[in-house]
Motif scaffolding. Structure first.
Motif, PDB file in Angstrom:
ATOM      1  N   SER A  31     -17.641 -44.098 -19.676  1.00  0.00           N
ATOM      2  CA  SER A  31     -17.397 -44.157 -21.448  1.00  0.00           C
ATOM      3  C   SER A  31     -19.074 -43.493 -20.856  1.00  0.00           C
ATOM      4  N   GLY A  32     -19.560 -42.255 -22.364  1.00  0.00           N
ATOM      5  CA  GLY A  32     -20.894 -41.819 -22.030  1.00  0.00           C
ATOM      6  C   GLY A  32     -21.043 -40.704 -21.712  1.00  0.00           C
ATOM      7  N   ALA A  33     -20.215 -40.304 -20.086  1.00  0.00           N
ATOM      8  CA  ALA A  33     -20.641 -39.376 -19.881  1.00  0.00           C
ATOM      9  C   ALA A  33     -20.731 -37.785 -20.922  1.00  0.00           C
ATOM     10  N   THR A  34     -21.227 -36.715 -20.696  1.00  0.00           N
ATOM     11  CA  THR A  34     -21.889 -35.483 -21.147  1.00  0.00           C
ATOM     12  C   THR A  34     -20.436 -34.581 -20.676  1.00  0.00           C
ATOM     13  N   VAL A  35     -19.703 -34.417 -21.018  1.00  0.00           N
ATOM     14  CA  VAL A  35     -18.541 -32.932 -20.389  1.00  0.00           C
ATOM     15  C   VAL A  35     -18.440 -31.484 -21.366  1.00  0.00           C
ATOM     16  N   GLY A  36     -18.864 -30.543 -20.802  1.00  0.00           N
ATOM     17  CA  GLY A  36     -19.016 -29.663 -22.032  1.00  0.00           C
ATOM     18  C   GLY A  36     -17.178 -28.467 -21.722  1.00  0.00           C
ATOM     19  N   ASP A  37     -17.506 -27.973 -22.678  1.00  0.00           N
ATOM     20  CA  ASP A  37     -16.075 -27.434 -23.034  1.00  0.00           C
ATOM     21  C   ASP A  37     -15.662 -26.379 -21.760  1.00  0.00           C
ATOM     22  N   VAL A  75     -12.389 -37.003  -8.690  1.00  0.00           N
ATOM     23  CA  VAL A  75     -12.994 -37.634  -9.574  1.00  0.00           C
ATOM     24  C   VAL A  75     -13.913 -38.257  -9.496  1.00  0.00           C
ATOM     25  N   HIS A  76     -16.081 -38.756  -9.784  1.00  0.00           N
ATOM     26  CA  HIS A  76     -15.831 -39.568 -10.356  1.00  0.00           C
ATOM     27  C   HIS A  76     -17.542 -39.349 -10.791  1.00  0.00           C
ATOM     28  N   VAL A  77     -17.437 -38.950 -12.560  1.00  0.00           N
ATOM     29  CA  VAL A  77     -18.587 -39.149 -12.870  1.00  0.00           C
ATOM     30  C   VAL A  77     -19.358 -39.569 -14.483  1.00  0.00           C
TER      31      VAL A  77
END
Length: 210
Positions: free
Chosen positions: A14-20, A28-30
């Motif tokens: 939660s809080g990560a920014t991922v683009g379109d 995967v871990h972001v």
């Protein structure tokens, strides 16, 4: 609704920014503070730390960990199992989290499979680091790097083609694939048509490391 796709095994904190149109594959871990642009691909078993900025159209292949203090600009390619670091002199019994060194990979650069980027360096625009190389110093734009430690062995075009130019001095050459012209002056190579920037890249990716 998010504009990216992620496999069910991926963990996006939660809080990560991922683009379109970014695709995130298995395992995967972001981390929560990461910023990832649009049109990216994160292969199987990729890790993205908190203090990481990734631009648009970045391809990160399987088994790559992008640790804190790494910035990848637009169009960067990270080959399978290549390695970033963020501590220069790690010791298990010494905490050095306050000593992380910034690593900046400029637009269009390629980091080949199994290469290692020692922290604190800048990889120039459209540079090409060969598979297995170990980079421990700044890399000029358009430089072709190979070996342990990595040494410049030539120049390469934005299209990824070797250019017929001396390592030093002056000269002019055309990319054999696109006929785009490149100019070498005082040991620095420039593309006479310029670099096409993507305006959607996060602003921090442009400013980081200047």
């Amino acid at each position: 609704m998010s504009g990216y796709t992620a496999d069910s095994t991926a963990i996006i904190d939660s809080g990560a920014t991922v683009g379109d149109n970014t695709r995130i594959w298995q395992w995967v871990h972001v981390c929560s503070e990461a910023r990832i642009g649009s049109g990216c691909s994160l292969g199987q078993n990729v890790f993205v730390g908190n203090k990481v900025i990734i631009g648009n159209n970045v391809k990160i292949q399987n088994n790559v960990s992008v640790y804190d203090n790494v910035t990848l600009e637009d169009d960067v390619f990270c080959g399978p199992s290549m390695v970033f670091t963020n501590v220069y002199n790690p010791r298990s019994h010494v905490s050095r989290k306050h000593e992380y060194r910034d690593t900046l990979v400029r637009q269009g650069a390629t980091l080949g499979a199994n290469c290692t980027i020692v922290c604190g360096v800048t990889i120039g625009e459209y540079a090409f680091v060969a598979a297995g190389a170990v980079v421990n110093r700044d890399v000029p734009a358009y430089a072709l790097m190979a070996g342990v430690p990595a040494r410049q062995i030539g120049w390469i075009s934005q299209h990824g083609e070797r250019l017929d130019l001396p390592l030093r001095g002056e000269g002019e050459a055309c990319c054999p694939a696109t006929a785009v012209r490149y100019l070498l002056r005082e040991g620095q190579l420039s593309c006479l048509q310029g670099i096409q920037s993507n305006p959607q890249v996060p602003s921090d990716a442009r400013q980081h490391g200047h």
